[in-house]
Structures are given as C-alpha cells and as structure tokens.
Design a protein around this motif. Structure first.
Motif, short mmCIF file in Angstrom:
data_model
loop_
_atom_site.label_atom_id
_atom_site.label_comp_id
_atom_site.label_asym_id
_atom_site.label_seq_id
_atom_site.Cartn_x
_atom_site.Cartn_y
_atom_site.Cartn_z
N ASP A 94 57.41 48.87 34.36
CA ASP A 94 55.96 48.84 34.30
C ASP A 94 55.50 50.20 33.75
O ASP A 94 55.97 51.24 34.21
N THR A 95 54.62 50.19 32.80
CA THR A 95 54.19 51.44 32.18
C THR A 95 53.02 52.07 32.92
O THR A 95 52.25 51.38 33.59
N TYR A 96 52.91 53.37 32.76
CA TYR A 96 51.78 54.09 33.34
C TYR A 96 51.52 55.34 32.50
O TYR A 96 52.37 55.79 31.74
N GLU A 97 50.31 55.84 32.63
CA GLU A 97 49.91 57.09 31.99
C GLU A 97 49.66 58.11 33.09
O GLU A 97 49.00 57.80 34.07
N LEU A 98 50.18 59.31 32.92
CA LEU A 98 49.98 60.39 33.88
C LEU A 98 49.10 61.43 33.21
O LEU A 98 49.52 62.09 32.26
N TRP A 99 47.85 61.56 33.68
CA TRP A 99 46.84 62.43 33.07
C TRP A 99 46.66 63.71 33.87
O TRP A 99 46.70 63.68 35.10
N ASP A 100 46.44 64.82 33.18
CA ASP A 100 46.11 66.08 33.85
C ASP A 100 44.87 65.87 34.72
O ASP A 100 43.98 65.08 34.38
N SER A 101 44.79 66.61 35.82
CA SER A 101 43.73 66.39 36.81
C SER A 101 42.32 66.61 36.27
O SER A 101 41.37 66.03 36.77
N GLU A 102 42.17 67.44 35.24
CA GLU A 102 40.81 67.70 34.73
C GLU A 102 40.29 66.62 33.77
O GLU A 102 39.14 66.66 33.36
N TYR A 103 41.14 65.65 33.42
CA TYR A 103 40.73 64.58 32.49
C TYR A 103 40.81 63.23 33.20
O TYR A 103 41.85 62.61 33.25
N ASN A 104 39.68 62.79 33.72
CA ASN A 104 39.61 61.51 34.40
C ASN A 104 39.67 60.39 33.35
O ASN A 104 38.80 60.30 32.50
N PRO A 105 40.68 59.51 33.40
CA PRO A 105 40.79 58.45 32.40
C PRO A 105 39.60 57.48 32.41
O PRO A 105 39.28 56.89 31.39
N ALA A 106 38.95 57.32 33.56
CA ALA A 106 37.76 56.46 33.61
C ALA A 106 36.65 57.06 32.74
O ALA A 106 35.92 56.34 32.06
N ALA A 107 36.53 58.39 32.73
CA ALA A 107 35.54 59.05 31.87
C ALA A 107 35.94 58.91 30.41
O ALA A 107 35.08 58.69 29.54
N ILE A 108 37.23 58.99 30.11
CA ILE A 108 37.71 58.79 28.74
C ILE A 108 37.36 57.38 28.28
O ILE A 108 36.90 57.17 27.15
N ASN A 109 37.56 56.38 29.15
CA ASN A 109 37.19 55.00 28.81
C ASN A 109 35.70 54.89 28.51
O ASN A 109 35.29 54.17 27.61
N PHE A 111 33.75 57.28 27.35
CA PHE A 111 33.53 57.90 26.04
C PHE A 111 33.89 56.92 24.92
O PHE A 111 33.20 56.83 23.90
N ILE A 112 34.97 56.17 25.11
CA ILE A 112 35.37 55.16 24.12
C ILE A 112 34.29 54.08 24.01
O ILE A 112 33.90 53.68 22.91
N ASN A 113 33.78 53.62 25.16
CA ASN A 113 32.70 52.62 25.16
C ASN A 113 31.49 53.12 24.39
O ASN A 113 30.90 52.39 23.57
N GLN A 114 31.09 54.37 24.65
CA GLN A 114 29.92 54.93 23.96
C GLN A 114 30.16 55.04 22.46
O GLN A 114 29.27 54.77 21.66
N ALA A 115 31.36 55.43 22.06
CA ALA A 115 31.68 55.54 20.63
C ALA A 115 31.61 54.17 19.96
O ALA A 115 31.12 54.05 18.83
N ILE A 116 32.08 53.13 20.65
CA ILE A 116 32.02 51.77 20.09
C ILE A 116 30.57 51.33 19.94
O ILE A 116 30.18 50.80 18.89
#
Length: 158
Positions: A94-109, A111-116
């Motif tokens: 099963d795959t997973y992404e491990l993100w540095d603590s200062e970059y919340n992936p929900a916030a990245i998502n 940002f992607i929504n806003q760009a779209i």
C-alpha cells in the motif's frame, strides 16, 4: 484545440512535494496488524525521526487520500505509529506519502483546487452549440453526449 494534460491529484500533489523537497513516497513493506501503524523497511533514521510528519495513505482497497500524522517512529521495527488511525489496516505494498510537518497535504490539495477553479475557464477550449437554440416555448432540452463542461447559459427574452 489546446492540449490538456491528464494527471491525477496525487501526481500533482507529489510533484509539488518533490519541488518543495518535502515529500517521500513509499510503500508498506508488510501488512500491519492494526490501522494505527505502517511498517516500511526503507525508512532510515533514529527513533522519533519522523514524528509530527504528515502521511497521505493510499491503499489498494479504496482508502485513498486519507491524511493523518506520525505520532511515533520506532527505528528497530521501521514502524510509523499514526494518529488518528487509518480507515483500514496497511497491507503490503500500500502506498503512502510522508510529508514534512510544515506542509499539510490537505492545504496542498486546497491549493490544487483553487488553481483548477482559477484556470478552468482559461484553458478550456470553448465550443458553442447552436443545437440547443429554441423558439422560447420548449422548456426542456436533452444534454448532448459530447458535452464536457457547461460554463454559461444565455437567456434572451425578446
């Protein structure tokens, strides 16, 4: 007609993470006995090395994109303890992404929504269909099968 790239949200998110130097993408080495841990023998470092990092979990059974955090890392067993727990036990590969603590992936998502949203009407190649023009008495219309996106409807009273 413009060329539209076909990439998934995960691919876009991971690309952003790679450019920031903030993401490590991997897969679980073996099945987990509970939904609160991921075992990955590719991880290196001392105990607590990954504490506080974000995890985006993607399993083969459809639990994709679940975001949680690492509460503890045990180097001897290469086990990530997660809080809150996952919706399913981590199976092998099963795959997973491990993100540095200062970059919340929900916030990245988000940002992607806003760009779209901001770019959708700028990159979409509009095609006007005159097939839906009417005499003003017909109130219902069948939507053509080739319609990809509906941006505006114009109504003219006279």
């Amino acid at each position: 007609m413009p060329i539209v790239q076909g990439r998934t949200r995960a691919q876009i998110r991971q690309s952003i993470g790679y450019n920031l130097g903030a993401v490590y993408v991997s897969a679980s080495s073996s099945g987990s006995t509970d939904s609160a841990t991921i075992i990955d023998n590719t991880l290196v470092g001392a105990d607590d090395n990954y504490n506080g990092k974000w995890v985006v979990f993607n399993d083969a059974d459809g639990t994709t994109g679940q975001v949680t955090r690492v509460s503890d890392y045990t180097s001897s067993s290469t086990t990530l303890a997660l809080s809150p727990s996952l919706a399913a036990n981590a199976a092998q590969n099963d795959t997973y992404e491990l993100w540095d603590s200062e970059y919340n992936p929900a916030a990245i998502n988000e940002f992607i929504n806003q760009a779209i949203i901001d770019s959708s009407d700028r990159i979409f190649d509009p095609v006007e269909s005159l097939a839906l023009h009417t005499d003003g008495y017909q109130l219902r219309h069948d939507i053509p099968s080739g319609l990809s996106m509906l941006k505006q409807i114009y109504y003219r009273k006279s």
